[in-house]
Write an enzyme that holds these catalytic residues in place. Structure first.
Site, mmCIF file in Angstrom:
data_model
loop_
_atom_site.group_PDB
_atom_site.id
_atom_site.type_symbol
_atom_site.label_atom_id
_atom_site.label_comp_id
_atom_site.label_asym_id
_atom_site.label_seq_id
_atom_site.Cartn_x
_atom_site.Cartn_y
_atom_site.Cartn_z
ATOM 1 N N ASN A 1 -32.712 14.685 -6.249
ATOM 2 C CA ASN A 1 -33.070 15.208 -7.328
ATOM 3 C C ASN A 1 -32.602 14.538 -8.556
ATOM 4 O O ASN A 1 -33.097 14.557 -9.700
ATOM 5 C CB ASN A 1 -32.346 16.719 -7.365
ATOM 6 C CG ASN A 1 -33.528 17.708 -6.730
ATOM 7 O OD1 ASN A 1 -34.788 17.578 -6.784
ATOM 8 N ND2 ASN A 1 -33.001 18.639 -6.075
ATOM 9 N N ARG B 1 -38.539 18.943 -2.797
ATOM 10 C CA ARG B 1 -38.451 19.645 -1.827
ATOM 11 C C ARG B 1 -37.660 19.182 -0.515
ATOM 12 O O ARG B 1 -37.523 18.181 -0.420
ATOM 13 C CB ARG B 1 -40.093 19.797 -1.245
ATOM 14 C CG ARG B 1 -40.846 20.843 -2.337
ATOM 15 C CD ARG B 1 -42.327 20.984 -1.510
ATOM 16 N NE ARG B 1 -42.928 21.642 -2.444
ATOM 17 C CZ ARG B 1 -43.202 23.097 -2.305
ATOM 18 N NH1 ARG B 1 -42.403 23.635 -1.542
ATOM 19 N NH2 ARG B 1 -44.007 23.682 -3.341
ATOM 20 N N HIS C 1 -24.210 29.436 -9.930
ATOM 21 C CA HIS C 1 -25.697 30.048 -9.808
ATOM 22 C C HIS C 1 -25.658 29.857 -7.851
ATOM 23 O O HIS C 1 -26.370 28.805 -7.767
ATOM 24 C CB HIS C 1 -26.715 29.548 -10.329
ATOM 25 C CG HIS C 1 -28.048 30.183 -9.830
ATOM 26 N ND1 HIS C 1 -28.517 31.362 -9.741
ATOM 27 C CD2 HIS C 1 -28.895 29.379 -9.327
ATOM 28 C CE1 HIS C 1 -29.494 31.590 -9.303
ATOM 29 N NE2 HIS C 1 -29.775 30.266 -8.986
ATOM 30 N N VAL D 1 -45.010 21.680 -12.553
ATOM 31 C CA VAL D 1 -45.945 22.608 -12.627
ATOM 32 C C VAL D 1 -46.156 23.385 -11.540
ATOM 33 O O VAL D 1 -47.365 23.548 -10.911
ATOM 34 C CB VAL D 1 -47.409 22.347 -13.251
ATOM 35 C CG1 VAL D 1 -47.307 21.781 -14.751
ATOM 36 C CG2 VAL D 1 -48.015 21.091 -12.428
ATOM 37 N N ARG E 1 -30.733 40.719 -12.227
ATOM 38 C CA ARG E 1 -30.601 41.659 -10.779
ATOM 39 C C ARG E 1 -29.215 42.468 -10.311
ATOM 40 O O ARG E 1 -29.495 43.723 -9.918
ATOM 41 C CB ARG E 1 -30.590 40.508 -9.595
ATOM 42 C CG ARG E 1 -31.745 39.683 -9.412
ATOM 43 C CD ARG E 1 -31.632 38.467 -8.618
ATOM 44 N NE ARG E 1 -32.783 37.962 -8.482
ATOM 45 C CZ ARG E 1 -32.824 36.454 -8.059
ATOM 46 N NH1 ARG E 1 -31.973 35.568 -8.057
ATOM 47 N NH2 ARG E 1 -34.194 36.016 -7.943
ATOM 48 N N ARG F 1 -28.183 19.111 2.120
ATOM 49 C CA ARG F 1 -28.224 19.631 0.798
ATOM 50 C C ARG F 1 -27.791 18.482 -0.048
ATOM 51 O O ARG F 1 -28.413 18.198 -1.124
ATOM 52 C CB ARG F 1 -27.258 20.974 0.740
ATOM 53 C CG ARG F 1 -27.930 22.104 1.291
ATOM 54 C CD ARG F 1 -26.890 23.212 0.984
ATOM 55 N NE ARG F 1 -26.822 23.550 -0.122
ATOM 56 C CZ ARG F 1 -26.353 24.662 -0.727
ATOM 57 N NH1 ARG F 1 -25.411 25.324 0.056
ATOM 58 N NH2 ARG F 1 -26.484 24.933 -1.907
ATOM 59 N N ASP G 1 -46.197 16.619 -15.371
ATOM 60 C CA ASP G 1 -45.829 16.568 -14.004
ATOM 61 C C ASP G 1 -46.599 15.304 -13.526
ATOM 62 O O ASP G 1 -47.247 14.617 -14.039
ATOM 63 C CB ASP G 1 -46.656 17.733 -13.250
ATOM 64 C CG ASP G 1 -46.235 18.035 -11.820
ATOM 65 O OD1 ASP G 1 -45.412 19.099 -11.512
ATOM 66 O OD2 ASP G 1 -46.361 17.244 -10.852
ATOM 67 N N ALA G 2 -46.033 14.853 -12.004
ATOM 68 C CA ALA G 2 -46.661 13.764 -11.668
ATOM 69 C C ALA G 2 -47.820 13.920 -10.683
ATOM 70 O O ALA G 2 -48.196 12.743 -10.600
ATOM 71 C CB ALA G 2 -45.281 13.066 -10.432
ATOM 72 N N ASN H 1 -44.473 26.727 -8.736
ATOM 73 C CA ASN H 1 -44.708 28.108 -9.166
ATOM 74 C C ASN H 1 -43.782 28.517 -10.210
ATOM 75 O O ASN H 1 -44.097 29.485 -10.842
ATOM 76 C CB ASN H 1 -44.197 28.802 -7.688
ATOM 77 C CG ASN H 1 -45.187 28.549 -6.482
ATOM 78 O OD1 ASN H 1 -46.344 28.580 -6.744
ATOM 79 N ND2 ASN H 1 -44.808 28.211 -5.571
ATOM 80 N N ASP I 1 -29.440 36.205 -12.241
ATOM 81 C CA ASP I 1 -28.527 37.124 -11.304
ATOM 82 C C ASP I 1 -27.953 38.302 -11.852
ATOM 83 O O ASP I 1 -27.843 39.278 -11.471
ATOM 84 C CB ASP I 1 -27.268 36.105 -10.761
ATOM 85 C CG ASP I 1 -27.619 34.657 -10.264
ATOM 86 O OD1 ASP I 1 -27.232 34.514 -9.223
ATOM 87 O OD2 ASP I 1 -28.306 34.098 -11.067
#
Length: 350
Positions: free
Chosen positions: A130, A116, A210, A45, A186, A123, A69-70, A47, A183
């Site tokens: 993730n 985050r 992507h 939850v 756009r 990366r 959500d956690a 943005n 994409d």
């Protein structure tokens, strides 16, 4: 946190007033069981997740919406905020829970949750975190909704769609990544802006990853049914390849620009994912460039890889891929994009 929802039990002792407030008409029959009840789950939850949830509600895409959500307080606050708008929205039951049991019997599960990036974090390390997060998300979604479709929005979306496919055990047609759907939107906007036409009259796709290795399919762009590059060639109108490349670069950089200006992206991805949800759940069989299992297409080999290709979507998920003609250069760029994703997957050991 127990599952929270709106309730009609307002009387003493939890009496269900809905049964006393309304009187059935004489000779009436029970509601028809043929109307399909549509349930969507949104995991995360933040943005992006809330922009998707809000757009789903305003477009009347679900009878029931479950948020997971956690973060308990954030989750309950977002649920209440949406519920308080009930008088201005189509009727949808909104639930929120920390427990994935609340997602049971979902038709579509949309995953937006992601870790985050910490200052100085690579990366690859972020991606590994993730993947670990997905191990706590995807299996329970598959357990409680074994017939659902999973739509991954979290980034890097192509690799995480592959991870979701592996963790779910679902057939590949029921695991989809949002991919380059936004994409391509756009891209269509920028072309329409150059030609001063409505973006809905522009047919144009970004495919592949992507990300930075995405591929613009210039050879198949059309406006109002007219193939653009072949038209320019027939009319002997010169154009510079650098101009085309700059438009593609602007597509790739546009998300970074939004993040630089407002700190995150939300509304465009919200509308993009809602358009995918509409096509999937209402069996509209529209063509969207989304992340799908691409092995074997356009001579892509080297392993199972998810990347974006124009796909026909419907109630069964991915119904098929569009046989878009690619030039030799575009096909090679697509294979290079696949190799970029495969290299990341090999570093993860998955």
């Amino acid at each position: 946190m127990h599952k929270s929802t709106s309730s009609s039990s307002l009387g003493p002792g939890g009496l269900d007033l809905s049964k006393t407030f309304f009187t059935p008409i004489s000779g009436g029959a029970p509601p028809s069981p043929t109307k399909r009840h549509t349930k969507i789950t949104v995991v995360g939850v933040g943005n992006v997740g809330m922009a998707i949830a809000q757009t789903i509600l305003t477009q009347d895409l679900a009878d029931e919406l479950t948020l997971v959500d956690a973060k308990e307080d954030k989750l309950r606050g977002e649920m209440l905020d949406l519920q308080h708008a009930a008088a201005f929205l189509p009727r949808t039951k909104i639930h929120a829970s920390l427990d994935y049991a609340a997602t049971a019997n979902s038709d579509l599960c949309i995953v937006t949750a992601g870790a985050r990036q910490n200052p100085g974090e690579s990366r690859l390390n972020l991606l590994q975190r993730n993947v670990a997060l997905f191990k706590h998300i995807v299996p329970p979604l598959a357990k409680y909704s074994p017939d659902c479709m999973i739509l991954v929005v979290s980034n890097p979306v192509d690799v995480l769609t592959y991870v979701a496919w592996k963790l779910s055990g679902f057939p590949a047609n029921r695991v989809i990544g949002s991919g380059t759907n936004l994409d391509s939107s756009r891209f269509r906007f920028l072309i329409a802006d150059h030609l001063d036409v409505n973006a809905q009259d522009v047919q144009a796709y970004i495919v592949g990853e992507h990300g930075d290795s995405s591929v613009a399919l210039w050879s198949s762009i059309s406006v109002g049914g007219v193939p653009v590059l072949s038209f320019l060639k027939r009319q002997q109108i010169a154009y510079e390849k650098e101009t085309l490349e700059n438009i593609h670069k602007e597509v790739v950089q546009s998300a970074y620009e939004v993040i630089r200006l407002k700190g995150y992206t939300s509304w465009a991805i919200g509308y993009s994912v809602a358009s995918l949800a509409r096509t999937l759940l209402r069996d509209q069989r529209r063509i969207h460039p989304v992340s799908v299992l691409a092995k074997g297409f356009y001579n892509i080999d080297g392993g199972d890889v998810f990347l974006s290709l124009p796909a026909q979507l419907g109630r069964g998920g991915v119904l098929g891929l569009t046989n878009v003609h690619l030039t030799d250069e575009e096909a090679q760029q697509l294979r290079n994009s696949a190799n970029t994703i495969l290299e990341v997957q090999s570093q993860l050991g998955i």
